[in-house]
Design an enzyme around this catalytic site. Sequence first.
Site, PDB file in Angstrom:
ATOM      1  N   CYS A 155     -19.930   0.299  -3.157  1.00  0.00           N
ATOM      2  CA  CYS A 155     -19.372  -0.211  -4.417  1.00  0.00           C
ATOM      3  C   CYS A 155     -18.281   0.716  -4.945  1.00  0.00           C
ATOM      4  O   CYS A 155     -18.577   1.753  -5.546  1.00  0.00           O
ATOM      5  CB  CYS A 155     -20.497  -0.358  -5.439  1.00  0.00           C
ATOM      6  SG  CYS A 155     -19.907  -0.918  -7.039  1.00  0.00           S
ATOM      7  N   CYS A 191     -18.259   1.177  -8.768  1.00  0.00           N
ATOM      8  CA  CYS A 191     -19.351   2.003  -9.295  1.00  0.00           C
ATOM      9  C   CYS A 191     -19.071   3.482  -9.022  1.00  0.00           C
ATOM     10  O   CYS A 191     -19.313   4.335  -9.876  1.00  0.00           O
ATOM     11  CB  CYS A 191     -20.681   1.673  -8.623  1.00  0.00           C
ATOM     12  SG  CYS A 191     -21.007  -0.071  -8.427  1.00  0.00           S
ATOM     13  N   ASP A 192     -18.602   3.811  -7.827  1.00  0.00           N
ATOM     14  CA  ASP A 192     -18.577   5.203  -7.383  1.00  0.00           C
ATOM     15  C   ASP A 192     -17.179   5.793  -7.234  1.00  0.00           C
ATOM     16  O   ASP A 192     -17.048   7.000  -7.012  1.00  0.00           O
ATOM     17  CB  ASP A 192     -19.306   5.319  -6.025  1.00  0.00           C
ATOM     18  CG  ASP A 192     -20.764   4.880  -6.142  1.00  0.00           C
ATOM     19  OD1 ASP A 192     -21.346   5.047  -7.233  1.00  0.00           O
ATOM     20  OD2 ASP A 192     -21.310   4.361  -5.152  1.00  0.00           O
TER      21      ASP A 192
END
Length: 302
Positions: free
Chosen positions: A130, A133-134
């Site tokens: 992701c 997200c990261d």
Amino acid sequence: MYDIVIIGAGPAGLSAAIYARRAAKTVLLLEANSYGGQIVNTPDIENYPVEEHISGFEFAMKLYTQATNLGAQLKFERALSIESAGDKKVVKTAKGAYEAQAVIIATGAENRKLGVEREDDMVGKGVSYCATCDGAFYRNKAVAVVGGGNTAIDDAVYLADIAADVYLIHRREEFRADSATVQKLKEKENVHFVLNSTVSSLVIENKVVGVEVSDKEGNTQTLAVDCLFIAVGRIPENQAFADVLSLDAEGYAEAGEDCITAAEGIFVAGDNRAKEVRQLVTATADGAVAATNAVKYMNSLS
Ligand code: NAP
């Protein structure tokens, strides 16, 4: 007893809930993780009609708000099975059993693993599925993305604005992603294409410090990167319902564009359905079609 239980609160399931509520049917949505589905991982959606730009997260929030404002109920429980009892269906979770006249399975798909050694161990230590997200953890660092579909190319475009360098590793020369997005990636100066190549291993020193890549001629090179973002497709989440659905060789649920399955009162909508085009707009459309046909089915019972 509910009129309709919808399994999965992604774009297809939430859209189905909107249509079912507007037909005055009671709706329970069951969601195993968080609402919104895979689209929450897409940084910038540019191909949904009317919205020129919207983040996947904002899209999911709006859809959730619309469905719940209309009265759809949501429980965070994983559906484990569907059983038929006369005209009723019973959806079981670890916490209980929910009866309904119709069930819409809109479970979508999960990330496919790349299959390199220690991939699972390194999640959170330099392996991610992701980018939104990261990605922020890798500001001004070097990262790699593997895959050649829309997800991989979108991720690489997003990461190019955060990381110092982005390597896009793809096993072929041609991309599955649409050409407008590929063109956008080609315009990024810090993106390096590593084509006709696969990731053979992760280079690990407590965390990922690189990836070893092999090309078709058998040449290998090591790319010094702090994270490998894996975007090599998805696997449909139909296994729990394999006894009531007919699945194709890849595990997609067989149902036509009407979203009607061979099992009476069971409908399927979104990315877990066998179909040609898996896009956000086709997922939401499936939700509308499945709910409309579920309502027709219920009305035919009375
Ligand atoms: P996808 O389109 O199935 O692409 C998967 C990519 O991973 C392909 O390029 C494939 O290579 C590669 N791949 C698969 N297994 C691999 C392996 N073991 N090793 C190396 N590479 C491997 O998956 P996706 O990108 O996740 O997209 C899924 C669906 O969602 C698509 O229909 C896509 O269009 C849609 N989507 C749409 C949007 C949007 O509309 N904005 C955004 C994201 C996704 P090959 O090409 O060689 O098979």
